[in-house]
Design a protein around this motif. Structure first.
Motif, PDB file in Angstrom:
ATOM      1  N   VAL A   1       0.836  -1.200   0.000  1.00  0.00           N
ATOM      2  CA  VAL A   1       0.000   0.000   0.000  1.00  0.00           C
ATOM      3  C   VAL A   1       0.875   1.256   0.000  1.00  0.00           C
ATOM      4  O   VAL A   1       0.483   2.306  -0.496  1.00  0.00           O
ATOM      5  N   GLN A   2       2.111   1.136   0.513  1.00  0.00           N
ATOM      6  CA  GLN A   2       2.982   2.311   0.575  1.00  0.00           C
ATOM      7  C   GLN A   2       3.577   2.703  -0.768  1.00  0.00           C
ATOM      8  O   GLN A   2       4.115   3.795  -0.900  1.00  0.00           O
ATOM      9  N   THR A   3       3.527   1.803  -1.747  1.00  0.00           N
ATOM     10  CA  THR A   3       4.164   2.131  -3.019  1.00  0.00           C
ATOM     11  C   THR A   3       3.193   2.755  -4.012  1.00  0.00           C
ATOM     12  O   THR A   3       3.611   3.321  -5.006  1.00  0.00           O
ATOM     13  N   LEU A   4       1.876   2.649  -3.762  1.00  0.00           N
ATOM     14  CA  LEU A   4       0.914   3.266  -4.680  1.00  0.00           C
ATOM     15  C   LEU A   4       0.832   4.766  -4.401  1.00  0.00           C
ATOM     16  O   LEU A   4       1.053   5.201  -3.287  1.00  0.00           O
ATOM     17  N   TYR A   5       0.495   5.528  -5.448  1.00  0.00           N
ATOM     18  CA  TYR A   5       0.298   6.955  -5.207  1.00  0.00           C
ATOM     19  C   TYR A   5      -0.844   7.474  -6.061  1.00  0.00           C
ATOM     20  O   TYR A   5      -1.087   7.002  -7.168  1.00  0.00           O
ATOM     21  N   ALA A   6      -1.551   8.442  -5.485  1.00  0.00           N
ATOM     22  CA  ALA A   6      -2.620   9.113  -6.210  1.00  0.00           C
ATOM     23  C   ALA A   6      -2.008  10.329  -6.889  1.00  0.00           C
ATOM     24  O   ALA A   6      -1.521  11.224  -6.205  1.00  0.00           O
ATOM     25  N   PRO A   7      -2.020  10.399  -8.242  1.00  0.00           N
ATOM     26  CA  PRO A   7      -1.313  11.475  -8.942  1.00  0.00           C
ATOM     27  C   PRO A   7      -1.885  12.862  -8.625  1.00  0.00           C
ATOM     28  O   PRO A   7      -1.158  13.850  -8.692  1.00  0.00           O
ATOM     29  N   ASP A   8      -3.160  12.945  -8.275  1.00  0.00           N
ATOM     30  CA  ASP A   8      -3.756  14.250  -8.031  1.00  0.00           C
ATOM     31  C   ASP A   8      -3.428  14.787  -6.649  1.00  0.00           C
ATOM     32  O   ASP A   8      -3.860  15.869  -6.269  1.00  0.00           O
ATOM     33  N   LEU A   9      -2.666  14.030  -5.882  1.00  0.00           N
ATOM     34  CA  LEU A   9      -2.342  14.450  -4.517  1.00  0.00           C
ATOM     35  C   LEU A   9      -0.852  14.730  -4.449  1.00  0.00           C
ATOM     36  O   LEU A   9      -0.059  13.992  -5.014  1.00  0.00           O
ATOM     37  N   SER A  10      -0.479  15.804  -3.734  1.00  0.00           N
ATOM     38  CA  SER A  10       0.957  16.025  -3.559  1.00  0.00           C
ATOM     39  C   SER A  10       1.451  15.076  -2.476  1.00  0.00           C
ATOM     40  O   SER A  10       0.668  14.412  -1.810  1.00  0.00           O
ATOM     41  N   GLY A  11       2.742  15.019  -2.291  1.00  0.00           N
ATOM     42  CA  GLY A  11       3.286  14.117  -1.272  1.00  0.00           C
ATOM     43  C   GLY A  11       3.819  12.859  -1.906  1.00  0.00           C
ATOM     44  O   GLY A  11       3.253  12.351  -2.872  1.00  0.00           O
ATOM     45  N   ALA A  12       4.915  12.372  -1.348  1.00  0.00           N
ATOM     46  CA  ALA A  12       5.564  11.183  -1.903  1.00  0.00           C
ATOM     47  C   ALA A  12       4.747   9.946  -1.568  1.00  0.00           C
ATOM     48  O   ALA A  12       4.002   9.946  -0.585  1.00  0.00           O
ATOM     49  N   PRO A  13       4.882   8.887  -2.400  1.00  0.00           N
ATOM     50  CA  PRO A  13       4.231   7.624  -2.038  1.00  0.00           C
ATOM     51  C   PRO A  13       4.674   7.192  -0.646  1.00  0.00           C
ATOM     52  O   PRO A  13       5.830   7.376  -0.287  1.00  0.00           O
ATOM     53  N   GLY A  14       3.767   6.673   0.141  1.00  0.00           N
ATOM     54  CA  GLY A  14       4.117   6.222   1.488  1.00  0.00           C
ATOM     55  C   GLY A  14       3.906   7.289   2.544  1.00  0.00           C
ATOM     56  O   GLY A  14       3.943   6.987   3.734  1.00  0.00           O
ATOM     57  N   SER A  15       3.673   8.548   2.127  1.00  0.00           N
ATOM     58  CA  SER A  15       3.390   9.569   3.136  1.00  0.00           C
ATOM     59  C   SER A  15       1.976   9.358   3.682  1.00  0.00           C
ATOM     60  O   SER A  15       1.147   8.707   3.050  1.00  0.00           O
ATOM     61  N   VAL A  16       1.724   9.930   4.844  1.00  0.00           N
ATOM     62  CA  VAL A  16       0.451   9.667   5.510  1.00  0.00           C
ATOM     63  C   VAL A  16      -0.731  10.023   4.610  1.00  0.00           C
ATOM     64  O   VAL A  16      -1.667   9.231   4.450  1.00  0.00           O
TER      65      VAL A  16
END
Ligand SMILES: Nc1ncnc2c1ncn2[C@@H]1O[C@H](COP(=O)(O)OP(=O)(O)OP(=O)(O)O)[C@@H](O)[C@H]1O
Ligand SMILES: [Mg+2]
Length: 392
Positions: free
Chosen positions: A116-131
């Motif tokens: 779950v920590q490696t996925l990221y939502a592109p429309d959100l700032s912040g690195a993958p794994g951030s809260v």
């Protein structure tokens, strides 16, 4: 709407084909549920989920999303796990939108997200794994899981201290939190439910890491008893792991020290509990170990966190200090809590512990309420037994 009028069709659970895993889940994966599987690096999270999906793939639609390893790496693991694991469709992707689009298009029954920590939502700032990212990823996956009835397993990394921000923030959101633990260099690994909306949190699954994947250890007691040494300092503890009794060997070593303060080393048992037992032994058991190094360890690298272990630890220490083996022709089995005034206190599941010990030929068991209301009497009984047997 009255609850009575709510439509709630009984949904069959998906059995993963891994008995210990199913038991910890409360009887299998519930369709549409979200399970968080946490554990330290290299403990076997990917191995467990990959072989579960492999077993499920013959009857259900499954999907394994890897954001961490390349498809080639996942394939190498699957080859170790056997032919079933090679049937699992894999998606190597870290973009949340693509993952969700794939789930919606493919409509799997069971989906694993590693991790779950490696996925990221592109429309959100912040690195993958951030809260913020982890929360968003889990929230959106949950909506898909509930809408489409996809049983989703989120793999999450937790460091030893539980410090990584990621998975901890998800514990409220998900239906079930599983913790996979064990020392990497030890053989046995345990799977526990910390939270489960569909079952008990008392269950523990025991696994062993082998070349061909995680093997279930259903006969943990038999192994631990067979390995028991019967040498001075060895006692078999009739412990409870959740709702299941388990026999584990407690080993103690007492040796003269040159250090002030002397060493107190505890493996698999709580250090503070050991300090308490040593204090009670010295004050109420007539056994002062103030000028000795003391080592206590549970065989097999298991961990027992319950007061029922007290008596077995105390007996192992006494046996080690006096150099006397306990139990004549078989290991001595014991359990019970030790109070601060030197009394033995009953612990839960008395009968189940006794019958587990009897099953392996370890009767009679030394336990509270068994003609030994105090630690001193229990020590006397345990230490007298082999001498009496030799005399006879
Ligand atoms: N050939 C092998 N024989 C025996 N055990 C192996 C072999 N290859 C890997 N392992 C075991 O598998 C473990 C890795 O398992 P896995 O990749 O499932 O862990 P993980 O929890 O997913 O790790 P990560 O945190 O890196 O994702 C290793 O630590 C090792 O104990
Ligand atoms: Mg992994």
């Amino acid at each position: 709407m009255r609850l009575a009028d709510v439509q709630a069709p009984a949904m069959p659970r998906f059995t993963t084909g891994i008995g210990e895993f199913d038991r910890v889940l409360g009887g299998g994966l519930v369709p549409g549920s979200l399970v968080l599987l946490g554990g330290s690096p290299g403990i076997g999270k990917s191995t467990l989920t990959a072989s579960a999906l492999g077993n499920l793939a013959s009857e259900r639609k499954v999907l394994y999303v890897t954001g961490e390893e390349s498809p080639a790496q996942v394939k190498l693991r699957a080859e170790r796990l056997g032919p079933a694991a090679l049937n699992v469709p894999i998606l190597a992707e870290t973009d949340l939108d693509s993952v969700i689009a794939t789930i919606e298009a493919g409509q799997p029954d069971v989906c694993v997200i590693d991790s779950v920590q490696t996925l990221y939502a592109p429309d959100l700032s912040g690195a993958p794994g951030s809260v913020g990212q982890v929360r968003e990823v889990a929230g959106r996956l949950m909506r898909v899981a509930k809408q489409r009835d996809v049983a989703t397993v989120l793999v999450g990394h937790v460091t030893k201290e539980g410090s990584l921000a990621g998975p901890r923030v998800l514990e409220h959101l998900v239906d079930c939190v599983l913790q996979f633990e064990g020392e990497r260099e030890r053989t046995y690994r345990t799977l526990r439910a910390l939270k489960n909306r569909f079952g008990s949190t008392n269950e523990v699954g025991v696994f062993e890491m082998r070349g061909d994947g995680l093997a279930e250890v259903t006969d943990a007691s038999a192994r631990f008893v067979a390995e028991a040494t019967r040498a001075p300092g060895s006692v078999v503890l009739a412990a409870m792991e959740g709702t299941r009794p388990m026999l584990v060997e407690v080993q103690a070593l007492v040796a003269p020290t040159e250090l002030v303060p002397p060493r107190r080393v505890a493996n698999g048992v709580d250090r503070n509990r050991l300090a308490l037992i040593l204090a009670v032994l010295s004050r109420h058991g007539g056994l002062a170990l103030g000028s000795s190094d003391v080592f206590v360890s549970l065989a097999g690298g298991v961990r027992v966190d319950e007061p029922g272990a007290d008596l077995a630890i105390a007996l192992a220490l006494a046996s080690a200090a006096k150099g006397m083996p306990l139990g004549a022709d078989r290991p001595l089995a014991a359990f019970g809590e030790i109070g601060l005034t030197g009394e033995l206190r009953p612990v839960a599941h008395h009968e189940r512990r006794v019958s587990e010990a009897e099953k392996f030929g370890l009767a009679p068991v030394l336990a509270p309420g068994d003609g030994a209301p105090t630690l001193r009497q229990a020590l006397r009984r345990a230490l007298a037994a082999p001498a009496a047997a030799e005399a006879a």
